[in-house]
Motif scaffolding. Sequence first.
Motif, PDB file in Angstrom:
ATOM      1  N   ARG A  29      34.209  39.802  39.266  1.00 38.29           N
ATOM      2  CA  ARG A  29      34.970  39.245  40.388  1.00 38.29           C
ATOM      3  C   ARG A  29      36.471  39.347  40.125  1.00 38.29           C
ATOM      4  NH1 ARG A  29      33.039  34.215  40.459  1.00 38.29           N
ATOM      5  NH2 ARG A  29      34.785  33.406  39.260  1.00 38.29           N
ATOM      6  N   TYR A  30      36.902  38.969  38.909  1.00 42.71           N
ATOM      7  CA  TYR A  30      38.320  39.051  38.565  1.00 42.71           C
ATOM      8  C   TYR A  30      38.810  40.488  38.600  1.00 42.71           C
ATOM      9  CZ  TYR A  30      38.302  34.174  36.903  1.00 42.71           C
ATOM     10  OH  TYR A  30      38.228  32.812  36.804  1.00 42.71           O
ATOM     11  N   ASN A  33      39.195  41.573  42.195  1.00 47.69           N
ATOM     12  CA  ASN A  33      40.368  40.942  42.811  1.00 47.69           C
ATOM     13  C   ASN A  33      41.656  41.600  42.337  1.00 47.69           C
ATOM     14  OD1 ASN A  33      38.772  39.139  44.216  1.00 47.69           O
ATOM     15  ND2 ASN A  33      39.018  37.505  42.738  1.00 47.69           N
TER      16      ASN A  33
END
Length: 61
Positions: A29-30, A33
């Motif tokens: 997810r990081y 992003n």
Amino acid sequence: MTEKKTSEAQRRATKKWEENNPERKRYLRYRSNARTFVRHWATQEDFEELEEIFKDNIKKR
């Protein structure tokens, strides 16, 4: 009611994987992003700051 594109079995499997792999899920997810930010919204100032962060990080390794 709209039909879902993903089967119930696949949704259960995904949920189980996410529960068993919270750190990997967070990492992905990081990373996603960060890539989205750099591709769509980063300014020249952001790029310069990120470049410094990368240089410092490389020196530490």
